[in-house]
Design a protein around this motif. Structure first.
Motif, mmCIF file in Angstrom:
data_model
loop_
_atom_site.group_PDB
_atom_site.id
_atom_site.type_symbol
_atom_site.label_atom_id
_atom_site.label_comp_id
_atom_site.label_asym_id
_atom_site.label_seq_id
_atom_site.Cartn_x
_atom_site.Cartn_y
_atom_site.Cartn_z
ATOM 1 N N MET A 1 0.839 -1.198 0.000
ATOM 2 C CA MET A 1 0.000 0.000 0.000
ATOM 3 C C MET A 1 0.873 1.246 0.000
ATOM 4 N N PHE A 2 0.255 2.356 -0.348
ATOM 5 C CA PHE A 2 0.961 3.630 -0.403
ATOM 6 C C PHE A 2 0.281 4.633 0.529
ATOM 7 N N LEU A 3 1.111 5.425 1.173
ATOM 8 C CA LEU A 3 0.632 6.483 2.052
ATOM 9 C C LEU A 3 1.156 7.804 1.502
ATOM 10 N N SER A 4 0.248 8.728 1.230
ATOM 11 C CA SER A 4 0.626 9.990 0.596
ATOM 12 C C SER A 4 0.050 11.174 1.359
ATOM 13 N N LYS A 5 0.819 12.257 1.398
ATOM 14 C CA LYS A 5 0.330 13.522 1.921
ATOM 15 C C LYS A 5 -0.037 14.383 0.722
ATOM 16 N N VAL A 6 -1.289 14.829 0.686
ATOM 17 C CA VAL A 6 -1.821 15.497 -0.495
ATOM 18 C C VAL A 6 -2.392 16.860 -0.116
ATOM 19 N N HIS A 7 -2.189 17.828 -0.988
ATOM 20 C CA HIS A 7 -2.798 19.156 -0.808
ATOM 21 C C HIS A 7 -3.910 19.326 -1.824
ATOM 22 N N ILE A 8 -5.109 19.638 -1.330
ATOM 23 C CA ILE A 8 -6.249 19.947 -2.196
ATOM 24 C C ILE A 8 -6.503 21.444 -2.119
ATOM 25 N N PRO A 9 -6.418 22.168 -3.225
ATOM 26 C CA PRO A 9 -6.620 23.622 -3.211
ATOM 27 C C PRO A 9 -7.996 24.008 -2.688
ATOM 28 N N TRP A 10 -8.095 25.214 -2.190
ATOM 29 C CA TRP A 10 -9.311 25.684 -1.533
ATOM 30 C C TRP A 10 -10.533 25.578 -2.434
ATOM 31 N N GLN A 11 -10.405 25.863 -3.720
ATOM 32 C CA GLN A 11 -11.548 25.842 -4.617
ATOM 33 C C GLN A 11 -12.204 24.463 -4.652
ATOM 34 N N GLN A 12 -11.398 23.411 -4.443
ATOM 35 C CA GLN A 12 -11.916 22.046 -4.455
ATOM 36 C C GLN A 12 -12.188 21.526 -3.039
ATOM 37 N N ALA A 13 -11.839 22.328 -2.039
ATOM 38 C CA ALA A 13 -11.972 21.870 -0.655
ATOM 39 C C ALA A 13 -13.133 22.530 0.077
ATOM 40 N N LYS A 14 -13.868 23.399 -0.598
ATOM 41 C CA LYS A 14 -14.978 24.094 0.057
ATOM 42 C C LYS A 14 -16.115 23.146 0.406
ATOM 43 N N ASN A 15 -16.363 22.181 -0.472
ATOM 44 C CA ASN A 15 -17.465 21.241 -0.301
ATOM 45 C C ASN A 15 -16.895 19.853 -0.019
ATOM 46 N N SER A 16 -17.279 19.260 1.101
ATOM 47 C CA SER A 16 -16.734 17.963 1.502
ATOM 48 C C SER A 16 -16.957 16.881 0.449
ATOM 49 N N TYR A 17 -18.024 16.992 -0.327
ATOM 50 C CA TYR A 17 -18.318 15.992 -1.350
ATOM 51 C C TYR A 17 -17.274 16.000 -2.459
ATOM 52 N N GLN A 18 -16.550 17.120 -2.615
ATOM 53 C CA GLN A 18 -15.585 17.237 -3.709
ATOM 54 C C GLN A 18 -14.220 16.629 -3.388
ATOM 55 N N TYR A 19 -13.939 16.347 -2.099
ATOM 56 C CA TYR A 19 -12.655 15.738 -1.751
ATOM 57 C C TYR A 19 -12.438 14.440 -2.510
ATOM 58 N N HIS A 20 -13.429 13.582 -2.441
ATOM 59 C CA HIS A 20 -13.333 12.269 -3.067
ATOM 60 C C HIS A 20 -13.132 12.404 -4.568
ATOM 61 N N GLN A 21 -13.868 13.315 -5.186
ATOM 62 C CA GLN A 21 -13.745 13.532 -6.619
ATOM 63 C C GLN A 21 -12.357 14.048 -6.987
ATOM 64 N N ALA A 22 -11.832 14.959 -6.157
ATOM 65 C CA ALA A 22 -10.500 15.513 -6.419
ATOM 66 C C ALA A 22 -9.423 14.441 -6.328
ATOM 67 N N LEU A 23 -9.525 13.564 -5.341
ATOM 68 C CA LEU A 23 -8.505 12.532 -5.153
ATOM 69 C C LEU A 23 -8.510 11.508 -6.283
ATOM 70 N N TRP A 24 -9.648 11.290 -6.912
ATOM 71 C CA TRP A 24 -9.697 10.366 -8.049
ATOM 72 C C TRP A 24 -8.769 10.826 -9.173
ATOM 73 N N ARG A 25 -8.487 12.124 -9.254
ATOM 74 C CA ARG A 25 -7.625 12.640 -10.320
ATOM 75 C C ARG A 25 -6.191 12.127 -10.185
ATOM 76 N N LEU A 26 -5.842 11.615 -9.007
ATOM 77 C CA LEU A 26 -4.502 11.065 -8.799
ATOM 78 C C LEU A 26 -4.376 9.638 -9.323
ATOM 79 N N PHE A 27 -5.478 9.103 -9.852
ATOM 80 C CA PHE A 27 -5.470 7.738 -10.381
ATOM 81 C C PHE A 27 -6.036 7.746 -11.797
ATOM 82 N N PRO A 28 -5.327 8.377 -12.735
ATOM 83 C CA PRO A 28 -5.830 8.474 -14.119
ATOM 84 C C PRO A 28 -6.024 7.089 -14.731
#
Length: 205
Positions: A1-28
């Protein structure tokens, strides 16, 4: 398994529902696959963004676009029975009850009253919930329960909103089944994983 520290910019972090969507971008290439990652928001700062701890079976792929991978390492969990571990878990402790106001459903020729999830708000209920979740692989030794503010979210595509109640658990446990522990670390504990719940972080005492 991998453990990563990730920064999500404020525009994508305003709504909790968007965290999951943003993180999917790390797995193209895996956008339509079944989720195999867990995460926990460690810090959020208005106007700046969120610092997130991400655990995944696949190695995230960072780039110039957001979110950004700040640090990353591969790890394996190899702990013996009887090992004492410090742990942290953000969870959504709930119970499921029947609600006749929601109507009924048909399943295999039988009629069932629909159920709803109800948050457990009292500390003794939350502790009992956690003990049930751990009982197959660990014994709880010490526990600090930190209540957290309600999380409100919007599902923009569906035009719906909702809320969940999270709790942050910190404590010490003793391993009674190392193989089952590994399964729960990989799969997570409890519901609301798309909102940053379920990641069980452990370290030797």
């Amino acid at each position: 398994m991998f453990l990563s520290k990730v920064h999500i910019p404020w525009q994508q972090a305003k709504n909790s529902y968007q965290y999951h969507q943003a993180l999917w971008r790390l797995f193209p290439g895996y956008e339509d696959a079944e989720r195999d990652f867990l995460f926990r928001v460690e810090q959020i700062q208005a106007g700046v963004g969120a610092s997130v701890l991400l655990q995944s079976l696949l190695m995230p792929e960072g780039g110039d676009q957001s979110p950004l991978i700040l640090a990353q390492r591969e790890f394996g969990l190899n702990v013996p029975k009887g090992q004492r571990l410090r742990f942290r878990l953000r969870a959504n402790p709930i119970k499921t009850i029947k609600d006749s106001n929601k109507g009924t459903i048909e399943k295999k020729g039988k009629t069932f009253v629909k159920t709803v999830r109800v948050p457990l708000l009292h500390e003794e209920q939350q502790r009992a919930w956690l003990e049930r979740k751990l009982q197959d692989f660990a014994k709880l030794e010490t526990l600090i329960v930190q209540p957290e503010p309600m999380i409100y979210f919007r599902k923009s595509k569906e035009g719906r909103s909702g809320k969940i109640q999270t709790v942050l658990f910190d404590g010490v446990l003793t391993v009674i089944d190392a193989e089952v522990l590994q399964v729960h670390v990989a799969q997570g504990i409890g519901p609301a994983k798309a909102f940053g719940c379920g990641l069980l972080s452990v370290a030797r005492v």
